[in-house]
Structures are given as C-alpha cells and as structure tokens.
Scaffold this motif. Structure first.
Motif, PDB file in Angstrom:
ATOM      1  N   MET A   1       0.837  -1.191   0.000  1.00 22.98           N
ATOM      2  CA  MET A   1       0.000   0.000   0.000  1.00 22.98           C
ATOM      3  C   MET A   1       0.877   1.248   0.000  1.00 22.98           C
ATOM      4  N   ASP A   2       0.541   2.224  -0.842  1.00 20.22           N
ATOM      5  CA  ASP A   2       1.278   3.478  -0.885  1.00 20.22           C
ATOM      6  C   ASP A   2       0.847   4.388   0.252  1.00 20.22           C
ATOM      7  N   ILE A   3       1.815   4.792   1.081  1.00 19.91           N
ATOM      8  CA  ILE A   3       1.586   5.861   2.044  1.00 19.91           C
ATOM      9  C   ILE A   3       2.289   7.087   1.478  1.00 19.91           C
ATOM     10  N   TYR A   4       1.530   8.096   1.130  1.00 17.70           N
ATOM     11  CA  TYR A   4       2.102   9.264   0.467  1.00 17.70           C
ATOM     12  C   TYR A   4       2.886  10.125   1.445  1.00 17.70           C
ATOM     13  N   PRO A  29      -4.663  11.950   0.240  1.00 13.58           N
ATOM     14  CA  PRO A  29      -4.555  10.542   0.638  1.00 13.58           C
ATOM     15  C   PRO A  29      -4.087  10.404   2.088  1.00 13.58           C
ATOM     16  N   ILE A  30      -4.088   9.158   2.595  1.00 15.56           N
ATOM     17  CA  ILE A  30      -3.374   8.883   3.840  1.00 15.56           C
ATOM     18  C   ILE A  30      -1.902   9.216   3.589  1.00 15.56           C
ATOM     19  N   HIS A  31      -1.297   9.973   4.484  1.00 16.18           N
ATOM     20  CA  HIS A  31       0.064  10.435   4.228  1.00 16.18           C
ATOM     21  C   HIS A  31       0.818  10.633   5.543  1.00 16.18           C
ATOM     22  N   LEU A 245      -0.207  -2.193   6.493  1.00 12.86           N
ATOM     23  CA  LEU A 245      -0.182  -0.962   5.701  1.00 12.86           C
ATOM     24  C   LEU A 245       1.173  -0.730   5.040  1.00 12.86           C
ATOM     25  N   ASP A 246       2.244  -1.126   5.718  1.00  9.49           N
ATOM     26  CA  ASP A 246       3.598  -0.816   5.240  1.00  9.49           C
ATOM     27  C   ASP A 246       4.122  -1.800   4.206  1.00  9.49           C
ATOM     28  N   THR A 247       3.629  -3.038   4.248  1.00 15.17           N
ATOM     29  CA  THR A 247       4.226  -4.098   3.430  1.00 15.17           C
ATOM     30  C   THR A 247       3.182  -4.797   2.565  1.00 15.17           C
ATOM     31  N   ASP A 248       3.682  -5.620   1.664  1.00 11.21           N
ATOM     32  CA  ASP A 248       2.814  -6.487   0.862  1.00 11.21           C
ATOM     33  C   ASP A 248       2.860  -7.921   1.380  1.00 11.21           C
ATOM     34  N   ARG A 284      -9.731  -1.670   3.527  1.00 13.03           N
ATOM     35  CA  ARG A 284     -10.313  -0.373   3.893  1.00 13.03           C
ATOM     36  C   ARG A 284      -9.295   0.744   3.784  1.00 13.03           C
ATOM     37  N   TYR A 285      -8.074   0.496   4.237  1.00 17.23           N
ATOM     38  CA  TYR A 285      -7.038   1.522   4.149  1.00 17.23           C
ATOM     39  C   TYR A 285      -6.615   1.757   2.705  1.00 17.23           C
ATOM     40  N   LEU A 286      -6.615   0.693   1.892  1.00 17.46           N
ATOM     41  CA  LEU A 286      -6.302   0.865   0.478  1.00 17.46           C
ATOM     42  C   LEU A 286      -7.313   1.793  -0.189  1.00 17.46           C
ATOM     43  N   GLU A 287      -8.578   1.640   0.182  1.00 20.42           N
ATOM     44  CA  GLU A 287      -9.622   2.500  -0.384  1.00 20.42           C
ATOM     45  C   GLU A 287      -9.418   3.947   0.050  1.00 20.42           C
TER      46      GLU A 287
END
Length: 325
Positions: A1-4, A29-31, A245-248, A284-287
């Motif tokens: 997931m990208d955290i900007y 975005p979430i950042h 959130l940080d990893t795949d 949900r966080y991806l959205e």
C-alpha cells in the motif's frame, strides 16, 4: 500500500508554518511527513485516521501528530456540499526544533514529553480544546515575535492537558515508556524489544527484574493499567496493523512477524480488537489511500513512495492561506 509523503511548506529558517483554509475539502490521501503537526478542524464532522486508529469526530477536532505518523481526515460529503462554512488550521514544525541546549532545560520538560507522546497522536478535548482553538486562531494573523511566544504558550497548554487521549496503539508506534519509575521502564523496554517473539512470557520479564511472577503481574498492572497478556496482545495487534499498511506481506507472514504462534489465533484476536479481519482492514485503508497524485491541486505536495527518485521540488504555492514564522 502506498503511504504518500507530504512535502510541507516548512523552510529551514521557519520556526513554524500555519496553514489556514476554509471550505477547502479533504481530497488528499493517507500520508505522513517528518514534521510535527497540530491539526484543528472546526465546523465539520467526519472520520479521522491516525496510525491504526479510525474514529468519528464531531464539529471540532484537535490532534497533535508526531513525525511520520500516518493520518487523514475525511469530511461528511453532505456537510461539505450543503452545510455551513468550515475551517481547518494546521501548524507544522520541524523534528529538531526543540533539540537545542535551551530547550533541554527543565522548564521545557513537559513540552518534550508532549512531543514524545505525539508519536502515537494525541486528541485534545473539553476546555483544553477551547483554549487551544483561541490561540491557534490568533496564530493565523502575523503579530511578529508575539506569534512565537503564543506558539510556546500553546504547546505549554497542551503539555499540561488532562483532557487528552492517545490514538494509535503502542505496537503501531512503539517507543520507550515515559515514567519516573526505572523498573517499569526496564520492563517496558524489554517487552518492546522482544514482543515479536511468540515464546515471550511474563515469567521471562519478571526474571529480568528480579521479581516473582506474581509480584511482577501486580506491579505491571498498576503502571500499565492492564494485564501483561493484554498489553502484549495490544502491542502485537498494533504492530500487525502497521505491517498490513507498510508491506505487501501475506497475512500469514504478518502473523508470524507480529509474535503470534498460529494464524487462526491471530485472525481471531485481530477480529476481536479491530472488528474486522486483517484482509478487510488492509482493503479499507487501500480505499482510503486511493489518490491521483498527478491531479492534486497543489503540484508535488503529496508524493507516492515510488517517486522518491524523481527530481521534485517543494510547491511554490499552496491551496491554503499560509504563514511562515
């Protein structure tokens, strides 16, 4: 997931910057960013994300955020379209602002402790919020050096606030416990170092402190306000949220890296404490992080993690009213 990553307008010569916007929306975005941030929302209701905390806020919301802590505010769409005017005031200042010799003096200890606690995000309410709101509105007008004095007064007010709540869990933003009792400090530091080991037990920690398991259990509950086992679960669930959130990594991998001895137990506890499965939590966080960074109103303000090699510069203009102090 990208955290900007937000490229904030703070400059090297600034003590702080104040961003003041009215009816400007919440289309970002979430950042995170390396600067501290104090965010005040007035006249709007919606959802706030800070670390692994997701809460509804109503009418007024004041939160202090530490460096690199994920965050995002949403506003109710109907209120944005048809409601009365709303206003957001944001104060940002650098990580090293209070690192000089002057600010290591005892008088600044409450502020330094406040900034340490802000790594989990702190929500203020009640009378503290009302007094802080008055000071923050005053900081939107340039009054010269008076603004710096008022900024320190604002931090002092927040550092003594009783009406405050930590938002993100210990595991999401682990740090040493701030407590005057050295023994609990040692216990907490040991747990933080070893909580991802599924074999960690109360008896192991009590031995390190030269206490019997029974005595340590009572001692720990007194300072942590919960049992050792509950504290360990909270740490591990919070850490799992950050990995989601940080990893795949797969859910199975995250379960193992967070200290759970089997996947079924992890899924059961995660659903119990986060009201959803790990997969749904990540979704949900991806959205919430969906964002077309190429069309943002202030170019180059939010950058996805895969753009780190681009030759970007700080924005020359921001979509909000901006004051440098």
């Amino acid at each position: 997931m990208d955290i900007y990553r937000e490229i904030t307008p703070l400059k090297n010569q600034d003590v702080l910057v104040v961003l003041d916007s009215t009816n400007n929306g919440f289309d970002y975005p979430i950042h995170n960013h390396p600067e501290y941030e104090l965010n005040l929302v007035m006249g709007m209701s919606g959802t706030r994300i800070v670390g692994d905390s997701t809460e509804r806020y109503q009418d007024f919301d004041l939160v202090l955020l530490g460096p690199y802590l994920y965050h995002k505010w949403d506003g109710d769409q109907l209120l944005q379209e048809k409601g009365p005017p709303y206003r957001v005031i944001t104060i940002q200042f650098a990580m090293d602002l209070f690192g000089s010799h002057l600010f290591q003096k005892d008088r600044f200890l409450p502020i330094r402790n406040l900034l340490t606690d802000s790594r989990r995000g702190i929500k203020f309410h009640g009378q503290c919020l009302q007094e802080a709101m008055r000071l923050m509105i005053g900081l939107t007008e340039d009054q010269g050096f008076t603004n710096i004095i008022n900024f320190l007064q604002l931090l002092d007010l927040l550092s003594h606030a009783k009406e405050a709540t930590l938002l993100a869990s210990e595991g999401f933003s682990p740090q040493a416990l701030r407590n005057s009792t050295n023994r609990i400090q040692l216990a907490y530091s040991y747990i933080l170092k070893h909580f991802t080991n599924p074999s960690l037990r109360l008896e192991e920690v009590s031995t390190k402190l030269n206490m019997s398991p029974s005595a340590f259990s009572h001692f720990f509950r007194k300072f942590a306000f919960r049992s050792f086992s509950q504290f360990l679960i909270d740490l591990r669930i919070g850490h799992a949220c950050k990995l989601l959130l940080d990893t795949d990594d797969t859910v199975s991998q995250i379960s193992a890296k967070s200290g759970f001895n089997n996947l079924a137990n992890f899924n059961r506890l995660f659903k119990k404490y986060r009201d959803c499965t790990p997969i749904v939590y990540r979704k949900r966080y991806l959205e919430k992080s969906a964002f077309d960074w190429t069309k943002q109103s202030t170019p180059w303000q939010f950058m996805p993690k895969d753009s780190r090699n681009l030759a970007h510069v700080n924005p020359t203009e921001y979509a909000t009213r901006l004051k440098h102090y």
